[in-house]
Design a protein around this motif. Structure first.
Motif, PDB file in Angstrom:
ATOM      1  N   VAL A 102       2.096  28.248  -1.260  1.00  0.00           N
ATOM      2  CA  VAL A 102       2.474  28.459   0.145  1.00  0.00           C
ATOM      3  C   VAL A 102       1.328  29.071   0.945  1.00  0.00           C
ATOM      4  CG1 VAL A 102       4.064  29.627   1.713  1.00  0.00           C
ATOM      5  CG2 VAL A 102       4.942  28.552  -0.382  1.00  0.00           C
ATOM      6  N   PRO A 103       0.783  30.237   0.548  1.00  0.00           N
ATOM      7  CA  PRO A 103      -0.370  30.753   1.325  1.00  0.00           C
ATOM      8  C   PRO A 103      -1.567  29.818   1.269  1.00  0.00           C
ATOM      9  CG  PRO A 103      -0.008  32.067  -0.662  1.00  0.00           C
ATOM     10  CD  PRO A 103       1.177  31.181  -0.510  1.00  0.00           C
ATOM     11  N   ILE A 104      -1.734  29.087   0.157  1.00  0.00           N
ATOM     12  CA  ILE A 104      -2.835  28.133   0.078  1.00  0.00           C
ATOM     13  C   ILE A 104      -2.634  27.011   1.097  1.00  0.00           C
ATOM     14  CG2 ILE A 104      -3.969  26.424  -1.398  1.00  0.00           C
ATOM     15  CD1 ILE A 104      -3.358  28.273  -3.779  1.00  0.00           C
ATOM     16  N   GLY A 105      -1.393  26.540   1.242  1.00  0.00           N
ATOM     17  CA  GLY A 105      -1.098  25.495   2.218  1.00  0.00           C
ATOM     18  C   GLY A 105      -1.338  25.959   3.642  1.00  0.00           C
ATOM     19  N   LEU A 106      -0.927  27.181   3.940  1.00  0.00           N
ATOM     20  CA  LEU A 106      -1.168  27.714   5.284  1.00  0.00           C
ATOM     21  C   LEU A 106      -2.664  27.874   5.551  1.00  0.00           C
ATOM     22  CD1 LEU A 106       1.674  30.397   5.480  1.00  0.00           C
ATOM     23  CD2 LEU A 106       1.562  28.217   6.701  1.00  0.00           C
ATOM     24  N   GLY A 107      -3.416  28.284   4.516  1.00  0.00           N
ATOM     25  CA  GLY A 107      -4.856  28.375   4.662  1.00  0.00           C
ATOM     26  C   GLY A 107      -5.480  27.007   4.906  1.00  0.00           C
ATOM     27  N   LEU A 126     -10.163  32.698  12.097  1.00  0.00           N
ATOM     28  CA  LEU A 126     -10.047  32.020  10.800  1.00  0.00           C
ATOM     29  C   LEU A 126     -10.251  32.998   9.646  1.00  0.00           C
ATOM     30  CD1 LEU A 126      -9.762  29.390   9.160  1.00  0.00           C
ATOM     31  CD2 LEU A 126     -12.241  29.115   9.374  1.00  0.00           C
ATOM     32  N   LYS A 127     -11.267  33.823   9.738  1.00  0.00           N
ATOM     33  CA  LYS A 127     -11.561  34.734   8.640  1.00  0.00           C
ATOM     34  C   LYS A 127     -10.395  35.687   8.386  1.00  0.00           C
ATOM     35  CE  LYS A 127     -15.704  36.329   8.353  1.00  0.00           C
ATOM     36  NZ  LYS A 127     -16.953  37.112   8.557  1.00  0.00           N
ATOM     37  N   SER A 131      -7.210  35.242   9.161  1.00  0.00           N
ATOM     38  CA  SER A 131      -6.073  34.489   8.623  1.00  0.00           C
ATOM     39  C   SER A 131      -6.231  34.214   7.137  1.00  0.00           C
ATOM     40  CB  SER A 131      -5.906  33.169   9.381  1.00  0.00           C
ATOM     41  OG  SER A 131      -5.577  33.394  10.731  1.00  0.00           O
ATOM     42  N   LEU A 132      -7.424  33.785   6.743  1.00  0.00           N
ATOM     43  CA  LEU A 132      -7.655  33.463   5.337  1.00  0.00           C
ATOM     44  C   LEU A 132      -7.612  34.711   4.464  1.00  0.00           C
ATOM     45  CD1 LEU A 132     -10.458  30.742   5.549  1.00  0.00           C
ATOM     46  CD2 LEU A 132      -7.978  30.424   5.309  1.00  0.00           C
ATOM     47  N   LEU A 133      -8.100  35.825   4.989  1.00  0.00           N
ATOM     48  CA  LEU A 133      -8.094  37.063   4.212  1.00  0.00           C
ATOM     49  C   LEU A 133      -6.679  37.555   3.940  1.00  0.00           C
ATOM     50  CD1 LEU A 133     -11.081  39.113   5.699  1.00  0.00           C
ATOM     51  CD2 LEU A 133     -10.856  38.229   3.367  1.00  0.00           C
ATOM     52  N   ILE A 134      -5.830  37.544   4.958  1.00  0.00           N
ATOM     53  CA  ILE A 134      -4.474  38.043   4.723  1.00  0.00           C
ATOM     54  C   ILE A 134      -3.661  37.059   3.879  1.00  0.00           C
ATOM     55  CG2 ILE A 134      -4.465  39.466   6.804  1.00  0.00           C
ATOM     56  CD1 ILE A 134      -2.751  37.395   8.181  1.00  0.00           C
ATOM     57  N   LEU A 135      -3.976  35.781   3.961  1.00  0.00           N
ATOM     58  CA  LEU A 135      -3.287  34.810   3.107  1.00  0.00           C
ATOM     59  C   LEU A 135      -3.728  34.940   1.652  1.00  0.00           C
ATOM     60  CD1 LEU A 135      -3.356  31.629   5.383  1.00  0.00           C
ATOM     61  CD2 LEU A 135      -1.325  32.896   4.647  1.00  0.00           C
ATOM     62  N   ALA A 136      -4.892  35.499   1.425  1.00  0.00           N
ATOM     63  CA  ALA A 136      -5.397  35.663   0.057  1.00  0.00           C
ATOM     64  C   ALA A 136      -4.757  36.843  -0.665  1.00  0.00           C
ATOM     65  CB  ALA A 136      -6.912  35.838   0.080  1.00  0.00           C
ATOM     66  N   ILE A 137      -4.012  37.687   0.051  1.00  0.00           N
ATOM     67  CA  ILE A 137      -3.424  38.880  -0.568  1.00  0.00           C
ATOM     68  C   ILE A 137      -2.560  38.490  -1.765  1.00  0.00           C
ATOM     69  CG2 ILE A 137      -1.813  40.791  -0.230  1.00  0.00           C
ATOM     70  CD1 ILE A 137      -2.733  40.886   2.699  1.00  0.00           C
ATOM     71  N   GLY A 138      -1.677  37.508  -1.575  1.00  0.00           N
ATOM     72  CA  GLY A 138      -0.758  37.122  -2.633  1.00  0.00           C
ATOM     73  C   GLY A 138      -1.457  36.575  -3.864  1.00  0.00           C
ATOM     74  N   PRO A 139      -2.285  35.526  -3.732  1.00  0.00           N
ATOM     75  CA  PRO A 139      -2.989  35.009  -4.912  1.00  0.00           C
ATOM     76  C   PRO A 139      -3.837  36.052  -5.625  1.00  0.00           C
ATOM     77  CG  PRO A 139      -3.058  33.400  -3.138  1.00  0.00           C
ATOM     78  CD  PRO A 139      -2.459  34.642  -2.561  1.00  0.00           C
ATOM     79  N   VAL A 140      -4.518  36.928  -4.867  1.00  0.00           N
ATOM     80  CA  VAL A 140      -5.350  37.959  -5.502  1.00  0.00           C
ATOM     81  C   VAL A 140      -4.476  38.958  -6.260  1.00  0.00           C
ATOM     82  CG1 VAL A 140      -6.892  39.912  -5.060  1.00  0.00           C
ATOM     83  CG2 VAL A 140      -7.273  37.728  -3.892  1.00  0.00           C
ATOM     84  N   ALA A 141      -3.373  39.396  -5.640  1.00  0.00           N
ATOM     85  CA  ALA A 141      -2.465  40.332  -6.310  1.00  0.00           C
ATOM     86  C   ALA A 141      -1.882  39.705  -7.573  1.00  0.00           C
ATOM     87  CB  ALA A 141      -1.345  40.745  -5.355  1.00  0.00           C
TER      88      ALA A 141
END
Length: 383
Positions: A211-216, A232-233, A235-245
């Motif tokens: 889901v966050p990957i799709g939004l990115g 853009l930066k 948006s991509l950073l906050i979307l990366a929170i989930g995959p990184v966690a």
């Protein structure tokens, strides 16, 4: 006339939520009343399960077992009483590293029970009922945002897979709620709270990482087309929170079990379409089957053929990336096309696997050809 329209757009999401809770409660209630109205029966634990003595001790000998064929509620129950795999429960469930790869529902049950194991069965049911209500409500609001009818929330409220999850203490209803609220907030530019919800969502099902990957992906495409509305930066950073966690959690799981969740689970994916074709081939071999097998195969063959066509068409249609919903479904739909017999052969697993992708598929087909920053009139009223 305008006031009446405003009232309807406010009441229909609530009606969808009420319908979802009532139908799910009815289904769960029918199952419980067949076993003395004991909520522990929804966990679907068999008496020979290694965790059964622990459950009986917690419930004072009043835990209700199913005669055979335990189901996944057992694993969420284990996580709820042993959330960090430090106790005894994680040692007595099969494929433990795989189960702890998607612990979100069990964690919520642990939090909701305040760490009291005896309250976990009740909290699991309550979470699912609240989940399907919240998911139905926000699905209706998203339907309006996409320019469709607010009754689109019924794709969630009357979704057999989500209702089934309520009757088996599995995570789909709560997953749908987090996804619906997170997407609604994201579509309305409340990105930070949306990102945190979508980050937690990554701990519910492996495919929710998409889901966050799709939004990115959508944000990158907007940047490529020169239609950037947000930084853009950021948006991509906050979307990366989930995959990184989630990657950090994987490291913890490996330290606890000596294996990764993917390595400890069943092989349930294949090359695109191959798993579907293999399953259709297996179902077509009616000759050596029992009477019950013939009935199952005869019914499921046309269902799978129809679903295969719909999801293939949905993936093709979502390539247009007209809206973030297209990008989210694109990856989810492709994931569905990778499934093999493990999730396709038996109806109970099929409706669970497609419980969330099917409403998303409906969004893709009924989504109007418009930009995200051109909201429908009814959406304005809803918000």
């Amino acid at each position: 006339m305008m006031n009446k329209q405003i009232d309807m757009t406010r009441s229909i999401p609530l009606l969808c939520a009420v319908i979802g809770v009532l139908m799910s409660g009815l289904a769960a209630g029918m199952f419980m009343t067949a076993d003395g109205a004991n909520v522990t029966s929804l966990i679907r634990m068999a008496p020979e399960d290694p965790i059964a003595p622990i459950a009986q001790e917690i419930e004072g000998g009043d835990f209700r077992f199913v005669p055979a064929g335990h189901y996944d509620g057992v694993y969420y129950y284990a996580i709820a009483i042993d959330p960090l795999a430090k106790g005894e429960a994680h040692q007595v469930i099969d494929l433990a590293s795989h189960r702890y790869g998607h612990p979100g529902y069990g964690w919520l049950a642990w939090l909701g029970s305040l760490g009291h194991p005896g309250w976990v069965p009740q909290v699991l049911l309550l979470l699912s009922l609240v989940g399907i209500g919240v998911a139905s409500y926000f699905a209706s609001l998203i339907s309006m945002h996409l320019g469709a009818n607010p009754w689109g929330g019924l794709f969630v409220a009357l979704n057999p897979g989500l209702i089934f999850s309520v009757t088996t203490d599995t995570s789909e209803a709560v997953t749908a709620a987090l996804l619906a609220v997170g997407l609604y907030l994201w579509f309305h530019d409340r990105r930070e709270p949306a990102a945190w919800l979508l980050a937690f969502l990554c701990f519910f099902k492996f495919q929710m990482l998409l889901v966050p990957i799709g939004l990115g992906l959508y944000e990158l495409n907007e940047f490529r087309l020169g239609r950037r509305k947000h930084d853009l930066k950021t948006s991509l950073l906050i979307l990366a929170i989930g995959p990184v966690a989630f990657l950090i959690w994987l490291r913890y799981v490996y330290a606890q079990f000596g294996d990764t969740p993917l390595g400890g689970g069943q092989d349930f994916l294949s090359l695109p379409f191959i798993g579907w074709i293999d399953t259709l081939h297996d179902l077509s071999a009616l000759g050596p089957m029992s009477f019950e097998g013939v009935q199952l195969a005869s019914a499921e063959l046309p269902i799978l053929v129809t679903l295969l066509a719909l999801f293939t068409a949905g993936v093709v249609r979502s390539f247009r990336l007209r809206h973030p919903m297209d990008a989210v479904f694109l990856l989810q739909g492709f994931f569905v096309l990778l499934l093999n017999w493990w999730n396709l052969l038996y109806p109970k697993d099929l409706i669970r696997a497609l419980a969330i992708p099917i409403p998303m598929l409906a969004c893709v087909f009924f989504l109007r050809n418009r930009r995200q920053d051109q909201p429908a009139a009814t959406d304005t009223l809803a918000t």
